[in-house]
Design an enzyme around this catalytic site. Structure first.
Site, PDB file in Angstrom:
ATOM      1  N   VAL A   1      -9.100  -2.395   0.498  1.00  0.00           N
ATOM      2  CA  VAL A   1      -9.747  -1.825   1.678  1.00  0.00           C
ATOM      3  C   VAL A   1     -10.853  -0.852   1.268  1.00  0.00           C
ATOM      4  O   VAL A   1     -11.667  -0.443   2.084  1.00  0.00           O
ATOM      5  CB  VAL A   1      -8.704  -1.118   2.571  1.00  0.00           C
TER       6      VAL A   1
ATOM      7  N   ALA B   1       0.849  -1.198   0.000  1.00  0.00           N
ATOM      8  CA  ALA B   1       0.000   0.000   0.000  1.00  0.00           C
ATOM      9  C   ALA B   1       0.886   1.250   0.000  1.00  0.00           C
ATOM     10  O   ALA B   1       1.713   1.413  -0.901  1.00  0.00           O
ATOM     11  CB  ALA B   1      -0.971  -0.036   1.175  1.00  0.00           C
TER      12      ALA B   1
ATOM     13  N   THR C   1      -2.200  -2.296  -2.388  1.00  0.00           N
ATOM     14  CA  THR C   1      -3.380  -3.006  -1.884  1.00  0.00           C
ATOM     15  C   THR C   1      -4.515  -2.084  -1.449  1.00  0.00           C
ATOM     16  O   THR C   1      -5.507  -2.563  -0.891  1.00  0.00           O
ATOM     17  CB  THR C   1      -2.980  -3.895  -0.696  1.00  0.00           C
ATOM     18  N   GLU C   2      -4.413  -0.807  -1.704  1.00  0.00           N
ATOM     19  CA  GLU C   2      -5.365   0.149  -1.137  1.00  0.00           C
ATOM     20  C   GLU C   2      -6.819  -0.130  -1.537  1.00  0.00           C
ATOM     21  O   GLU C   2      -7.741  -0.001  -0.737  1.00  0.00           O
ATOM     22  CB  GLU C   2      -4.980   1.572  -1.548  1.00  0.00           C
ATOM     23  N   LEU C   3      -7.033  -0.514  -2.791  1.00  0.00           N
ATOM     24  CA  LEU C   3      -8.409  -0.747  -3.248  1.00  0.00           C
ATOM     25  C   LEU C   3      -9.061  -1.936  -2.551  1.00  0.00           C
ATOM     26  O   LEU C   3     -10.291  -2.011  -2.477  1.00  0.00           O
ATOM     27  CB  LEU C   3      -8.441  -0.949  -4.763  1.00  0.00           C
TER      28      LEU C   3
END
Length: 248
Positions: A130, A102, A126-128
């Site tokens: 979440v 992220a 990896t933000e998407l």
């Protein structure tokens, strides 16, 4: 202190030492900017983490605890910290001693060279997963490091990659055994730092100018949209769910 500063052979070593995940929050973002300013006399900079993690990204526990008001304070500081690394005129080398995910992956992308451990250590955006979009500065840093074509697969999938796969996809520039990652990064930084400082800084600025220009032109309109999405009830609920399931 969330970020410590050491010196090795005219190379400033900045180490993220902030909780179990070396996460980014208001404190560590402010400290990163300050430590880079303190290191301005160094020929080059190495950025690394503590333990088995380089940086696990945004401290979602603080987002969960602080809610919308914390988001409003934090997001500009996150962009400022990322841009402080990205805009540093000196060589900046990432010693990826472990996971860089992220915001940690963006922090690595903001550097000029990335040395990744052959031990447990993966890079991923990896933000998407979440349910959160990145600020514009983060996206442009990723675009500069990896190009526009790989961005959809990097951001949409949220997959993390390590070792040879990270190297093959250009997420890392080289691999080193865990016990040699820092020394290798210092050696690369020293080599780059031995180049004439003025010409290096100018060349780096030329390479990154289009990305800085896009950030300057669109940040004022894009950042408020990102802030609203982070502050939405849906996003905060998703953060809470992730914290409870994964980090709790």
């Amino acid at each position: 202190m969330p970020i410590t500063l050491d010196s090795r052979h005219d190379v400033a070593v900045l180490r993220i030492d902030h909780g179990g995940g070396n996460t980014l929050d208001t404190d560590s973002c402010r400290e990163l900017v300050l430590r880079l300013e303190e290191a301005e006399q160094a020929r080059a900079v190495v950025l690394t983490g503590t333990g088995g993690i380089f940086c696990a990204g945004v401290d979602l526990k603080r987002v969960d605890a602080g809610g919308a008001s914390y988001v409003a304070e934090f997001l500009p500081l996150l962009s400022d910290a990322l841009l402080a690394v990205f805009g540093c005129p000196r060589p900046v080398v990432a010693a990826l001693n472990g996971h860089a995910v992220a915001g940690g992956a963006v922090l690595a992308a903001a550097c000029d060279h990335r040395v990744l451990t052959t031990g447990p250590g993966r890079i991923g955006v990896t933000e998407l997963l979440v349910g959160l979009p990145f600020p514009l500065a983060a996206m442009e840093i990723l675009r500069c490091a990896y190009g526009t074509t790989p961005l959809p697969s990097l951001t949409y999938s949220g997959e993390t990659r390590g070792g040879d796969e990270a190297l093959a996809r250009g997420l890392a520039d080289e691999l080193a055994p865990p016990e040699e990652v820092l020394e290798r990064a210092v050696a690369v930084a020293a080599r780059l730092g031995a180049l004439p400082a003025g010409p290096f800084a100018h060349t780096k600025a030329q390479i990154r100018q289009p990305f800085h220009e896009r950030i300057a032109e669109y940040r004022h309109s894009d950042d408020p949209q990102v802030e609203r999405m982070w502050q939405s009830a849906e996003a905060l609920a998703a953060v809470k769910s992730y914290v409870d399931r994964v980090l709790g």
